[in-house]
Motif scaffolding. Sequence first.
Motif, mmCIF file in Angstrom:
data_model
loop_
_atom_site.group_PDB
_atom_site.id
_atom_site.type_symbol
_atom_site.label_atom_id
_atom_site.label_comp_id
_atom_site.label_asym_id
_atom_site.label_seq_id
_atom_site.Cartn_x
_atom_site.Cartn_y
_atom_site.Cartn_z
ATOM 1 N N ARG A 56 0.845 -1.198 0.000
ATOM 2 C CA ARG A 56 0.000 0.000 0.000
ATOM 3 C C ARG A 56 0.881 1.249 0.000
ATOM 4 O O ARG A 56 2.082 1.173 0.245
ATOM 5 N N LEU A 57 0.282 2.391 -0.242
ATOM 6 C CA LEU A 57 1.026 3.656 -0.222
ATOM 7 C C LEU A 57 1.646 3.940 1.142
ATOM 8 O O LEU A 57 2.673 4.596 1.232
ATOM 9 N N ASP A 58 1.025 3.413 2.203
ATOM 10 C CA ASP A 58 1.570 3.628 3.549
ATOM 11 C C ASP A 58 2.651 2.615 3.919
ATOM 12 O O ASP A 58 3.167 2.607 5.030
ATOM 13 N N GLY A 59 3.012 1.729 2.953
ATOM 14 C CA GLY A 59 4.091 0.775 3.168
ATOM 15 C C GLY A 59 3.655 -0.578 3.720
ATOM 16 O O GLY A 59 4.462 -1.505 3.771
ATOM 17 N N ARG A 60 2.405 -0.692 4.140
ATOM 18 C CA ARG A 60 1.925 -1.986 4.653
ATOM 19 C C ARG A 60 1.729 -2.956 3.505
ATOM 20 O O ARG A 60 1.292 -2.568 2.427
ATOM 21 N N SER A 61 2.030 -4.241 3.756
ATOM 22 C CA SER A 61 1.768 -5.248 2.730
ATOM 23 C C SER A 61 0.390 -5.858 2.980
ATOM 24 O O SER A 61 -0.051 -5.979 4.123
ATOM 25 N N ILE A 62 -0.275 -6.205 1.881
ATOM 26 C CA ILE A 62 -1.597 -6.804 1.957
ATOM 27 C C ILE A 62 -1.646 -8.007 1.025
ATOM 28 O O ILE A 62 -0.928 -8.068 0.028
ATOM 29 N N ASP A 63 -2.468 -8.979 1.381
ATOM 30 C CA ASP A 63 -2.713 -10.124 0.514
ATOM 31 C C ASP A 63 -3.813 -9.747 -0.460
ATOM 32 O O ASP A 63 -4.834 -9.186 -0.053
ATOM 33 N N VAL A 64 -3.595 -10.043 -1.730
ATOM 34 C CA VAL A 64 -4.602 -9.777 -2.756
ATOM 35 C C VAL A 64 -4.750 -10.990 -3.655
ATOM 36 O O VAL A 64 -3.819 -11.777 -3.816
ATOM 37 N N GLU A 65 -5.918 -11.117 -4.236
ATOM 38 C CA GLU A 65 -6.166 -12.098 -5.279
ATOM 39 C C GLU A 65 -6.294 -11.299 -6.569
ATOM 40 O O GLU A 65 -7.058 -10.335 -6.629
ATOM 41 N N VAL A 66 -5.503 -11.673 -7.574
ATOM 42 C CA VAL A 66 -5.401 -10.874 -8.796
ATOM 43 C C VAL A 66 -5.705 -11.727 -10.022
ATOM 44 O O VAL A 66 -5.230 -12.849 -10.136
ATOM 45 N N ALA A 67 -6.488 -11.164 -10.930
ATOM 46 C CA ALA A 67 -6.714 -11.751 -12.248
ATOM 47 C C ALA A 67 -6.483 -10.622 -13.254
ATOM 48 O O ALA A 67 -6.552 -9.440 -12.900
ATOM 49 N N ALA A 68 -6.190 -10.987 -14.479
ATOM 50 C CA ALA A 68 -5.925 -9.958 -15.490
ATOM 51 C C ALA A 68 -6.268 -10.478 -16.866
ATOM 52 O O ALA A 68 -6.304 -11.688 -17.102
ATOM 53 N N MET A 69 -6.528 -9.536 -17.764
ATOM 54 C CA MET A 69 -6.764 -9.901 -19.155
ATOM 55 C C MET A 69 -6.380 -8.736 -20.065
ATOM 56 O O MET A 69 -6.511 -7.579 -19.682
ATOM 57 N N PRO A 70 -5.881 -9.064 -21.251
ATOM 58 C CA PRO A 70 -5.553 -8.012 -22.216
ATOM 59 C C PRO A 70 -6.831 -7.480 -22.858
ATOM 60 O O PRO A 70 -7.837 -8.187 -22.951
ATOM 61 N N ILE A 82 -7.814 -7.083 -12.110
ATOM 62 C CA ILE A 82 -8.874 -7.125 -11.113
ATOM 63 C C ILE A 82 -8.232 -7.674 -9.850
ATOM 64 O O ILE A 82 -7.701 -8.789 -9.847
ATOM 65 N N ALA A 83 -8.242 -6.872 -8.807
ATOM 66 C CA ALA A 83 -7.618 -7.280 -7.553
ATOM 67 C C ALA A 83 -8.606 -7.090 -6.423
ATOM 68 O O ALA A 83 -9.387 -6.140 -6.424
ATOM 69 N N ARG A 84 -8.547 -8.007 -5.497
ATOM 70 C CA ARG A 84 -9.366 -7.813 -4.306
ATOM 71 C C ARG A 84 -8.556 -8.203 -3.089
ATOM 72 O O ARG A 84 -7.746 -9.139 -3.125
ATOM 73 N N HIS A 85 -8.773 -7.455 -2.043
ATOM 74 C CA HIS A 85 -8.068 -7.654 -0.789
ATOM 75 C C HIS A 85 -8.439 -8.995 -0.199
ATOM 76 O O HIS A 85 -9.579 -9.420 -0.270
ATOM 77 N N GLY A 86 -7.482 -9.669 0.366
ATOM 78 C CA GLY A 86 -7.719 -10.996 0.923
ATOM 79 C C GLY A 86 -7.285 -12.036 -0.076
ATOM 80 O O GLY A 86 -6.718 -11.716 -1.119
ATOM 81 N N SER A 87 -7.542 -13.289 0.260
ATOM 82 C CA SER A 87 -7.127 -14.355 -0.650
ATOM 83 C C SER A 87 -8.160 -15.463 -0.655
ATOM 84 O O SER A 87 -8.974 -15.587 0.249
#
Length: 110
Positions: A56-70, A82-87
């Motif tokens: 994050r901008l404040d330096g904390r790390s977070i777990d995210v689930e990420v998908a992507a497409m062109p 597409i990212a969402r917090h948590g896993s």
Amino acid sequence: NKAGAKMLGAATPEQLVGRSILDFVHPDYQEIAIDRVRQMINGDVVICPGEEKWIRLDGRSIDVEVAAMPLVYQGRPAMQFIARHGSASGSRKPMRTCSTAVRLRGKHPR
């Protein structure tokens, strides 16, 4: 969008405009993220949801689930992340399966 800005610790989405998605990927996940982007560039494939750590901008790390497409945006090649917090391994339901995303896109992941 507002939800993404909040997740990354930004007061407004405008604070994130112009920044690379890789600016937020934790160093331990940079190589994985770069490889996933390379797959999209080279093969126009959907990137199935995967778990990463972001910063994050404040330096904390977070777990995210990420998908992507062109995609094409304003006539130019682009990528939608597409990212969402948590896993998925946590208490949240995982994103739709990759096979659903692939069917919608009409492509097969490598």
